[in-house]
Each structure stands twice: as structure tokens, then as C-alpha cells.
Design a protein around this motif. Structure first.
Motif, PDB file in Angstrom:
ATOM      1  N   THR A 264      -7.646  12.206   5.335  1.00  0.00           N
ATOM      2  CA  THR A 264      -6.507  12.045   4.415  1.00  0.00           C
ATOM      3  C   THR A 264      -6.785  11.152   3.218  1.00  0.00           C
ATOM      4  N   LEU A 265      -7.985  10.561   3.139  1.00  0.00           N
ATOM      5  CA  LEU A 265      -8.310   9.729   1.972  1.00  0.00           C
ATOM      6  C   LEU A 265      -8.932  10.597   0.877  1.00  0.00           C
ATOM      7  N   PRO A 266      -8.931  10.131  -0.366  1.00  0.00           N
ATOM      8  CA  PRO A 266      -9.636  10.862  -1.424  1.00  0.00           C
ATOM      9  C   PRO A 266     -11.134  10.892  -1.117  1.00  0.00           C
ATOM     10  N   PRO A 267     -11.898  11.795  -1.795  1.00  0.00           N
ATOM     11  CA  PRO A 267     -13.352  11.842  -1.564  1.00  0.00           C
ATOM     12  C   PRO A 267     -13.999  10.478  -1.807  1.00  0.00           C
ATOM     13  N   ARG A 268     -15.056  10.206  -1.060  1.00  0.00           N
ATOM     14  CA  ARG A 268     -15.760   8.926  -1.109  1.00  0.00           C
ATOM     15  C   ARG A 268     -16.084   8.480  -2.536  1.00  0.00           C
ATOM     16  N   GLU A 269     -16.582   9.410  -3.375  1.00  0.00           N
ATOM     17  CA  GLU A 269     -17.012   9.039  -4.735  1.00  0.00           C
ATOM     18  C   GLU A 269     -15.844   8.574  -5.582  1.00  0.00           C
ATOM     19  N   GLN A 270     -14.644   8.914  -5.207  1.00  0.00           N
ATOM     20  CA  GLN A 270     -13.484   8.510  -6.011  1.00  0.00           C
ATOM     21  C   GLN A 270     -12.918   7.154  -5.604  1.00  0.00           C
ATOM     22  N   ILE A 271     -13.417   6.622  -4.485  1.00  0.00           N
ATOM     23  CA  ILE A 271     -12.947   5.307  -4.038  1.00  0.00           C
ATOM     24  C   ILE A 271     -13.963   4.275  -4.509  1.00  0.00           C
ATOM     25  N   ILE A 272     -13.585   3.496  -5.517  1.00  0.00           N
ATOM     26  CA  ILE A 272     -14.522   2.577  -6.162  1.00  0.00           C
ATOM     27  C   ILE A 272     -14.183   1.136  -5.768  1.00  0.00           C
ATOM     28  N   LEU A 273     -15.131   0.502  -5.080  1.00  0.00           N
ATOM     29  CA  LEU A 273     -14.949  -0.916  -4.749  1.00  0.00           C
ATOM     30  C   LEU A 273     -15.439  -1.750  -5.933  1.00  0.00           C
ATOM     31  N   THR A 274     -14.720  -2.821  -6.279  1.00  0.00           N
ATOM     32  CA  THR A 274     -15.158  -3.698  -7.370  1.00  0.00           C
ATOM     33  C   THR A 274     -15.040  -5.164  -6.937  1.00  0.00           C
ATOM     34  N   ASN A 275     -15.677  -6.031  -7.727  1.00  0.00           N
ATOM     35  CA  ASN A 275     -15.552  -7.473  -7.478  1.00  0.00           C
ATOM     36  C   ASN A 275     -14.479  -8.104  -8.355  1.00  0.00           C
ATOM     37  N   VAL A 325      -5.104   2.812  -0.631  1.00  0.00           N
ATOM     38  CA  VAL A 325      -5.641   4.015  -1.288  1.00  0.00           C
ATOM     39  C   VAL A 325      -4.904   5.249  -0.774  1.00  0.00           C
ATOM     40  N   TRP A 326      -4.706   5.285   0.527  1.00  0.00           N
ATOM     41  CA  TRP A 326      -3.936   6.381   1.152  1.00  0.00           C
ATOM     42  C   TRP A 326      -2.563   6.488   0.489  1.00  0.00           C
ATOM     43  N   GLN A 327      -1.917   5.334   0.286  1.00  0.00           N
ATOM     44  CA  GLN A 327      -0.589   5.324  -0.350  1.00  0.00           C
ATOM     45  C   GLN A 327      -0.694   5.743  -1.815  1.00  0.00           C
ATOM     46  N   ALA A 328      -1.716   5.203  -2.505  1.00  0.00           N
ATOM     47  CA  ALA A 328      -1.835   5.459  -3.940  1.00  0.00           C
ATOM     48  C   ALA A 328      -2.091   6.935  -4.216  1.00  0.00           C
ATOM     49  N   LYS A 329      -2.769   7.600  -3.284  1.00  0.00           N
ATOM     50  CA  LYS A 329      -3.001   9.035  -3.444  1.00  0.00           C
ATOM     51  C   LYS A 329      -1.660   9.778  -3.409  1.00  0.00           C
ATOM     52  N   ARG A 330      -0.710   9.213  -2.704  1.00  0.00           N
ATOM     53  CA  ARG A 330       0.583   9.878  -2.534  1.00  0.00           C
ATOM     54  C   ARG A 330       1.658   9.348  -3.481  1.00  0.00           C
ATOM     55  N   TRP A 331       1.550   8.076  -3.858  1.00  0.00           N
ATOM     56  CA  TRP A 331       2.475   7.484  -4.851  1.00  0.00           C
ATOM     57  C   TRP A 331       1.645   6.799  -5.926  1.00  0.00           C
ATOM     58  N   PRO A 332       1.118   7.559  -6.892  1.00  0.00           N
ATOM     59  CA  PRO A 332       0.189   6.953  -7.855  1.00  0.00           C
ATOM     60  C   PRO A 332       0.837   5.941  -8.797  1.00  0.00           C
ATOM     61  N   ALA A 333       2.144   6.009  -8.976  1.00  0.00           N
ATOM     62  CA  ALA A 333       2.767   5.152  -9.992  1.00  0.00           C
ATOM     63  C   ALA A 333       3.059   3.750  -9.472  1.00  0.00           C
ATOM     64  N   THR A 334       2.130   3.195  -8.750  1.00  0.00           N
ATOM     65  CA  THR A 334       2.354   1.868  -8.197  1.00  0.00           C
ATOM     66  C   THR A 334       1.039   1.102  -8.212  1.00  0.00           C
ATOM     67  N   THR A 335       1.142  -0.172  -8.398  1.00  0.00           N
ATOM     68  CA  THR A 335      -0.023  -1.033  -8.256  1.00  0.00           C
ATOM     69  C   THR A 335       0.129  -1.791  -6.947  1.00  0.00           C
ATOM     70  N   TYR A 336      -0.946  -1.844  -6.198  1.00  0.00           N
ATOM     71  CA  TYR A 336      -0.854  -2.420  -4.866  1.00  0.00           C
ATOM     72  C   TYR A 336      -1.526  -3.781  -4.827  1.00  0.00           C
ATOM     73  N   PHE A 337      -0.747  -4.803  -5.125  1.00  0.00           N
ATOM     74  CA  PHE A 337      -1.267  -6.155  -5.043  1.00  0.00           C
ATOM     75  C   PHE A 337      -1.198  -6.618  -3.607  1.00  0.00           C
ATOM     76  N   CYS A 338      -2.327  -7.113  -3.108  1.00  0.00           N
ATOM     77  CA  CYS A 338      -2.299  -7.534  -1.726  1.00  0.00           C
ATOM     78  C   CYS A 338      -1.838  -8.962  -1.581  1.00  0.00           C
ATOM     79  N   GLN A 339      -0.689  -9.236  -2.083  1.00  0.00           N
ATOM     80  CA  GLN A 339      -0.076 -10.516  -1.767  1.00  0.00           C
ATOM     81  C   GLN A 339       1.355 -10.384  -2.218  1.00  0.00           C
ATOM     82  N   GLY A 340       2.206 -10.230  -1.275  1.00  0.00           N
ATOM     83  CA  GLY A 340       3.614 -10.087  -1.620  1.00  0.00           C
ATOM     84  C   GLY A 340       4.165 -11.426  -2.045  1.00  0.00           C
TER      85      GLY A 340
END
Ligand code: ZN
Length: 411
Positions: A264-275, A325-340
């Protein structure tokens, strides 16, 4: 007189099932502690649930218009307005209405660009825009944001210019946003919400070589572009191009992720890890340009599988971020900051009877990472096989969320 509970529930920020403490709300409305419940209530009642602002757009030439921005406590926004050529010449323009709140700490902006034609060229004199959207950060930062909201409009135009190519538009927008992201005091504001043209641009190849798709630098600020937001960010260390490190998810990480997420995730090449890390050193996930998903891990980039902090099991943090990423594939109009805003943003609570859709984005990600980490014996044994037998994993109250939603790709 309303109760504090009723006043709190007026804002989606504190939507059930969150348990909200007076202290949190006091912090949210900027009250110095110690503070009375009555004072918190008074301040909370003074916070509007909608901000509606309008400004004329003047240029000193035969070009003018109007911009209106409406933002709501549930995170939705509407940006409307128009530009019009009123005389002989034709114009290309970029207009950026920006709502600023919380003493300038938070900015939500839209970008609209186009051409309008004077009597020198056949074509439409006026260009209108109306754009609805939703941004999670608007909802999460509402109390700060709405306190003293005001609208400013930046604009740039040229006679008969053509803002045609993606490079031009992305550069112009990036410069606008880069400047907007730096506050007067030299700090950075979260700049969110973006116009539709950039959304289209996000499906084209990224014009800035050397940086991952969706990342650029303008006005000295590192920016992460998505279809719904531009996020000023920091590279681990200093925000310069040479220090931005990125790579696609590795085949090993993909094999690991598939065990939890299935196909259910996008293809590997489309998931880009960054620093890259967000404000306050947050990890965040944002849909990038060209169908990519940027997983910005800050200094966790070097070893994304390492246990750290509350993510005690190896791989648990990566599972959490990949849920975004799973969520973003389904709701792209959101930014997912990992700190509420608060830890309760993450806490899914103890009622596995609730529908999956009733959970917030961080609660969902927490459900998946905790489910993954719940049986250490299984993780170090059976899970290590290429095709683990999940019937050997200890039963968990979240099992049905994983099977019926995550692996089924069903929201
Ligand atoms: Zn998260």
C-alpha cells in the motif's frame, strides 16, 4: 456562562477523544501561569473560530485587484480574489496573500499568478481565483494563529511578461515564500497553504538539480515544496545545498516496510529520505514534486532504523514516518509534522472499537508504530523472515486497524 469544556470543544484542535488539561489550554491562549480557569475561559472565548480578511491590491500602474483570505479553526481555508488590467498594457503577476498571526510566528499564505490583458493584446482583462483547501498546521496552530491575525499582500508584476515555465514559477514562488518565511526578528515562521498553480507544478520534473524533488533554497531559506504547502526547514547543520543529503528508501528498508504495510505504500523510488528537519527539529513528511514523498528525518537520516526516544524497537520510528507516507498518498494536501501541539495529539487512547477515520494523523501513526513494536519476541524472531507468519504475533487490540485499513489501503 459556558463551561471550559464547551469552550474548548469549539476548536477542532481539541477534538475528542483528546483529554485536554487546563494547563495546555492556558499555554495555547498564551496565558502566563499561574492563571485562573476563568481567565483561560475568557481568553478562549475571545478566539474566533474563523478569520476573514480582505485587502485591495494596488500597484501604481494600470493593474489592480483584491485579495481575501478566510481561515477556519478546523484547518480549512479559502483564498479568493482577482487581478485586472485597467488600461492599455498587459501584465504577468504573482500575488501572495499572507495571513500572519501569533505575533508573526505563524503565516499562512497562498500564491496566485497569471496574466491579464490590456487593450494592447486580445485576452481576458481579469483573472479571478478561488481556492479551497485544508491544512493540518492551520488547525494545530489555531490559537496562536487567530489571536491577532492580519492580512498582507505581496505582489510582483511585469508588463507583458510570461510566467510560463515551471522553473520561472517555482523560482518566483520560492523567492516569495523564502522572504515570507523569515520573520522580522530573524527567526522562521511556518509558511503554509499554497496556490493551485504550484500543485500542477508538483507533477512536473523538479527544475533544481542537486536537491531532491520538492526542495530548494531561496532567500537563504531551505524550502520544501509540496502540492499543498511550502515548508521552511533546516538541513542538519546549516541550510545550504551541499549539506542536504537524500536517498530513496533502500531495497532492504522496502522489504522491511512491506511486512507491515503490504503493497500500500508508493514505489520505493518515490519515497525519499532526507536529513532535513523542520522547525524545532521535527521530523516531517510532505508530498514533494514529481509524485515523490519526502521523509525528512533530520539527524536520524544516518540510521533511520536505530531505536531512539519513545521509539524503542529497531525500525519503529521508520514505521511511524512511513505511516505518514501511507496517509500522504491518500490525503496529499497535508503536511505531516511529527510533533503535535501536545503529546495527546499522539495518544490514540484505549478504545479499539473506534473507527480508523476517527483518529488524527499522529494517532494513526502511533497505532501502527506501537502495533509493530508490541511483541519484541516476534520482532527478533519470526519477523526477521522474508515472509513472517503474523498469526505467531501476540494478539493486539490494534490488529484490525492494520489488517482492515493499513494493509488494505483503506482509509
Ligand atoms: Zn508523526
Amino acid at each position: 456562562m459556558t463551561s471550559l469544556k464547551q469552550s474548548v470543544r469549539r476548536f477542532d484542535l481539541y477534538a475528542p477523544p483528546q483529554i485536554v488539561s487546563l494547563r495546555e489550554v492556558a499555554d495555547g491562549v498564551g496565558a502566563e501561569r499561574p492563571v485562573s480557569a476563568r481567565e483561560v475561559l475568557r481568553r478562549l472565548d475571545a478566539v474566533p473560530s474563523e478569520v476573514r480578511l480582505a485587502e485591495p491590491v494596488t500597484t501604481g500602474t494600470a493593474l489592480g485587484g483584491r485579495a481575501e483570505m478566510v481561515l477556519r479553526s478546523n484547518g480549512t481555508y479559502t483564498s479568493t480574489g482577482h487581478m485586472r488590467a485597467t488600461g492599455f498594457p498587459s501584465f504577468a503577476f504573482v500575488v501572495q496573500p499572507t495571513v500572519e498571526g501569533g505575533g508573526g510566528r505563524f503565516r499562512a499564505l497562498a500564491v496566485h499568478q497569471g496574466r491579464v490583458f490590456g487593450t494592447d493584446t486580445p485576452g481576458d482583462r481579469q483573472r479571478n481565483w478561488s481556492e479551497d483547501g485544508r491544512n493540518e498546521a492551520v488547525r494545530q496552530n489555531w490559537l496562536t494563529f487567530a489571536r491577532d491575525a492580519r492580512l498582507t499582500v505581496r505582489k510582483e508584476w511585469e508588463v507583458s511578461g510570461v510566467l510560463g515555465t515551471l522553473g520561472d514559477i517555482a523560482t518566483a514562488v520560492a523567492q516569495f515564500v523564502g522572504a515570507a518565511a523569515v520573520t522580522g526578528s530573524g527567526g522562521m515562521a511556518a509558511a503554509l497553504v499554497i496556490g493551485s498553480r504550484l500543485g500542477e507544478a508538483a507533477h512536473e520534473p523538479w527544475p533544481f538539480p542537486g536537491l531532491p524533488a520538492g526542495v530548494t533554497i531561496a532567500s537563504g531559506v531551505l524550502l520544501v515544496f509540496g502540492p499543498a504547502a511550502i515548508v521552511p526547514a533546516l538541513a542538519a547543520g546549516v541550510a545550504v545545498e551541499a549539506l542536504v543529503d537524500h536517498r530513496p528508501l533502500s531495497t532492504e528498508e522496502e522489504a522491511f516496510a512491506v511486512k507491515v504495510f503490504g503493497p500500500t505504500l508508493p514505489p520505493r523510488e518515490q519515497i525519499i529520505l532526507t536529513n532535513i528537519s523542520g522547525l524545532d527539529d521535527r521530523a516531517f513528511v510532505v508530498p514533494g514534486a514529481g509524485g515523490s514523498y519526502l521523509v525528512n528525518l533530520g539527524d536520524h537520516f544516518d540510521d533511520p532504523m536505530a531505536p531512539r526516544g519513545k521509539y524503542r524497537q529497531r525500525g519503529q520510528m521508520l514505521i511511524h514516518e512511513l505511516t505518514h507516507v501511507w496517509q500522504a498518498k491518500r490525503w496529499p494536501a497535508t503536511t505531516y509534522f511529527c510533533q503535535g501541539v501536545t503529546e495527546s495529539t499522539y495518544e490514540p487512547g484505549g478504545d479499539p472499537g473506534r473507527p480508523w477515520s476517527a483518529y488524527g494523523i499522529e494517532q494513526q501513526a502511533t497505532i501502527v508504530d506501537r502495533w509493530y513494536a508490541a511483541d519484541p519476541g516476534f520482532l527478533t524472531g519470526e519477523f526477521q523472515k522474508p515472509h513472517p507468519n503474523f498469526s505467531l504475533k501476540a494478539a493486539h487490540p490494534y490488529d484490525h486497524y492494520i489488517h482492515l485499513h493499513i494493509r488494505a489501503g483503506m482509509t
